[in-house]
Design a protein around this motif. Structure first.
Motif, PDB file in Angstrom:
ATOM      1  N   VAL A  31      59.258 -11.425  50.574  1.00 47.43           N
ATOM      2  CA  VAL A  31      58.044 -10.471  49.335  1.00 47.43           C
ATOM      3  C   VAL A  31      57.776 -10.833  47.975  1.00 47.43           C
ATOM      4  O   VAL A  31      56.934 -10.829  47.482  1.00 47.43           O
ATOM      5  CB  VAL A  31      58.309  -9.067  49.367  1.00 47.43           C
ATOM      6  CG1 VAL A  31      59.312  -8.525  48.626  1.00 47.43           C
ATOM      7  CG2 VAL A  31      56.672  -8.185  50.269  1.00 47.43           C
ATOM      8  N   ALA A  32      58.738 -11.720  47.984  1.00 45.99           N
ATOM      9  CA  ALA A  32      58.689 -12.185  45.978  1.00 45.99           C
ATOM     10  C   ALA A  32      57.752 -13.316  46.074  1.00 45.99           C
ATOM     11  O   ALA A  32      56.862 -13.897  44.954  1.00 45.99           O
ATOM     12  CB  ALA A  32      59.874 -11.982  45.308  1.00 45.99           C
ATOM     13  N   LYS A 109      61.191  -1.649  33.171  1.00 44.95           N
ATOM     14  CA  LYS A 109      62.370  -1.180  32.462  1.00 44.95           C
ATOM     15  C   LYS A 109      62.498   0.024  31.570  1.00 44.95           C
ATOM     16  O   LYS A 109      61.745   0.552  30.973  1.00 44.95           O
ATOM     17  CB  LYS A 109      62.327  -2.424  31.560  1.00 44.95           C
ATOM     18  CG  LYS A 109      63.655  -2.337  30.533  1.00 44.95           C
ATOM     19  CD  LYS A 109      63.970  -3.655  29.274  1.00 44.95           C
ATOM     20  CE  LYS A 109      63.367  -3.604  28.081  1.00 44.95           C
ATOM     21  NZ  LYS A 109      63.657  -4.608  27.617  1.00 44.95           N
ATOM     22  N   PRO A 110      63.446   0.549  32.484  1.00 43.60           N
ATOM     23  CA  PRO A 110      63.377   1.995  31.914  1.00 43.60           C
ATOM     24  C   PRO A 110      64.370   1.404  30.781  1.00 43.60           C
ATOM     25  O   PRO A 110      64.834   0.842  29.476  1.00 43.60           O
ATOM     26  CB  PRO A 110      65.140   2.240  32.880  1.00 43.60           C
ATOM     27  CG  PRO A 110      65.378   1.512  33.586  1.00 43.60           C
ATOM     28  CD  PRO A 110      64.566   0.019  33.347  1.00 43.60           C
ATOM     29  N   GLN A 124      65.370  -8.279  38.986  1.00 46.00           N
ATOM     30  CA  GLN A 124      66.485  -8.794  40.044  1.00 46.00           C
ATOM     31  C   GLN A 124      66.189  -8.658  41.191  1.00 46.00           C
ATOM     32  O   GLN A 124      65.931  -8.005  41.656  1.00 46.00           O
ATOM     33  CB  GLN A 124      67.849  -8.667  39.201  1.00 46.00           C
ATOM     34  CG  GLN A 124      68.016  -9.135  37.684  1.00 46.00           C
ATOM     35  CD  GLN A 124      68.964  -8.628  36.875  1.00 46.00           C
ATOM     36  OE1 GLN A 124      69.980  -8.104  37.957  1.00 46.00           O
ATOM     37  NE2 GLN A 124      69.105  -8.482  35.624  1.00 46.00           N
ATOM     38  N   SER A 125      67.670 -10.125  41.762  1.00 45.99           N
ATOM     39  CA  SER A 125      67.257  -9.703  43.637  1.00 45.99           C
ATOM     40  C   SER A 125      67.515  -8.237  44.383  1.00 45.99           C
ATOM     41  O   SER A 125      66.774  -8.512  45.444  1.00 45.99           O
ATOM     42  CB  SER A 125      68.587 -10.860  44.380  1.00 45.99           C
ATOM     43  OG  SER A 125      69.790  -9.871  43.646  1.00 45.99           O
ATOM     44  N   THR A 144      58.083  -2.989  48.074  1.00 48.48           N
ATOM     45  CA  THR A 144      58.914  -3.225  49.366  1.00 48.48           C
ATOM     46  C   THR A 144      60.802  -3.459  48.659  1.00 48.48           C
ATOM     47  O   THR A 144      61.414  -4.306  47.377  1.00 48.48           O
ATOM     48  CB  THR A 144      58.771  -4.946  49.058  1.00 48.48           C
ATOM     49  OG1 THR A 144      57.498  -4.915  49.417  1.00 48.48           O
ATOM     50  CG2 THR A 144      59.594  -5.560  50.123  1.00 48.48           C
ATOM     51  N   GLN A 145      61.371  -2.754  49.365  1.00 47.57           N
ATOM     52  CA  GLN A 145      62.326  -2.466  48.889  1.00 47.57           C
ATOM     53  C   GLN A 145      63.478  -3.758  49.431  1.00 47.57           C
ATOM     54  O   GLN A 145      63.065  -4.391  50.002  1.00 47.57           O
ATOM     55  CB  GLN A 145      63.179  -1.282  49.496  1.00 47.57           C
ATOM     56  CG  GLN A 145      62.557   0.031  49.251  1.00 47.57           C
ATOM     57  CD  GLN A 145      62.290   0.653  47.903  1.00 47.57           C
ATOM     58  OE1 GLN A 145      63.352   0.062  47.288  1.00 47.57           O
ATOM     59  NE2 GLN A 145      61.498   0.967  46.930  1.00 47.57           N
ATOM     60  N   PRO A 146      65.070  -3.623  48.770  1.00 49.67           N
ATOM     61  CA  PRO A 146      65.414  -4.869  49.292  1.00 49.67           C
ATOM     62  C   PRO A 146      65.806  -5.164  50.690  1.00 49.67           C
ATOM     63  O   PRO A 146      66.198  -5.711  51.212  1.00 49.67           O
ATOM     64  CB  PRO A 146      67.229  -4.438  48.219  1.00 49.67           C
ATOM     65  CG  PRO A 146      66.640  -3.358  47.360  1.00 49.67           C
ATOM     66  CD  PRO A 146      64.972  -3.404  47.934  1.00 49.67           C
TER      67      PRO A 146
END
Length: 164
Positions: A31-32, A109-110, A124-125, A144-146
Motif C-alpha cells: 500500500v505504500a 509524530k506524537p 516505519q515498516s 492501512t494497518q500492517p
C-alpha cells in the motif's frame, strides 16, 4: 547408474540449487507504493497550500486517534509541518502531535510521550500507512494497518475555516 536415470533426475537436482525467491511484499509495503491513478476517484494535489495542509492534518489526526475533527486544534504551521493538539480522552489533559504531508501520504509524530523513543515519525515498516484525497470540502482518509486491514473516514473541513 544408467544415463537415462541420471537424465531423469537432473531437472529435480537443478531445481534444488535454484536461489530462493524474493519474499512477497507485506501489506504495508504494497500500500505504500504509489496508488493507481484513476479519473473516478478524488485525488491528492501535488502541493498543498497552507489551508489545505491544515485541513488534511486535522482530518488525518482525527481519523488516526478516533477523534471528532472539531476536537483537533491546529496551533501552528512551520514550513510543511503542522502542530496540533486535542483533549486526551482518558485524563482530560492535552495530546500533541505534528503532522506532515508528502504527496498523498499523511505522516504524524506524537509529542510529549514519557518514552522518548516513541517520539518519532510514524513511517516505519510496522506503522499504518495513512493516505488522503480531497473532494471539495471533504477530506477522505484511508488507513492501512500492517496486517492489511483498511479503515476509511470522510470528514468535511471547509477550506475557509482553515484560511484564518
Amino acid at each position: 547408474m544408467s544415463l537415462s536415470l541420471i537424465l531423469a533426475f537432473a531437472p529435480v537436482a537443478l531445481m534444488a540449487c535454484k536461489p530462493a525467491a524474493e519474499p512477497a511484499p507485506t501489506p504495508v509495503e504494497t500500500v505504500a507504493a504509489a496508488p493507481a491513478v484513476t479519473d473516478a476517484a478524488p485525488a491528492a494535489p501535488a502541493v498543498l497550500n497552507a489551508a489545505d495542509l491544515r485541513r488534511v492534518c486535522r482530518a488525518g489526526l482525527a481519523a488516526i486517534h478516533g477523534q471528532d475533527v472539531s476536537m483537533i486544534e491546529i496551533s501552528g504551521v512551520t514550513g510543511q509541518v503542522v502542530s496540533a493538539s486535542w483533549r486526551a480522552p482518558v485524563d482530560g489533559g492535552r495530546m500533541r502531535a505534528e503532522c506532515r504531508v508528502d504527496s498523498d501520504l499523511i505522516t504524524w509524530k506524537p509529542l510529549d510521550l514519557p518514552d522518548a523513543s516513541q517520539v518519532r515519525w510514524m513511517n516505519q515498516s510496522g506503522d499504518p500507512v495513512v493516505r488522503y484525497a480531497l473532494d471539495g470540502d471533504r477530506v477522505i482518509v484511508t488507513q492501512t494497518q500492517p496486517d492489511g486491514a483498511n479503515e476509511r473516514s470522510e470528514v468535511t473541513v471547509p477550506a475557509e475555516q482553515e484560511a484564518r
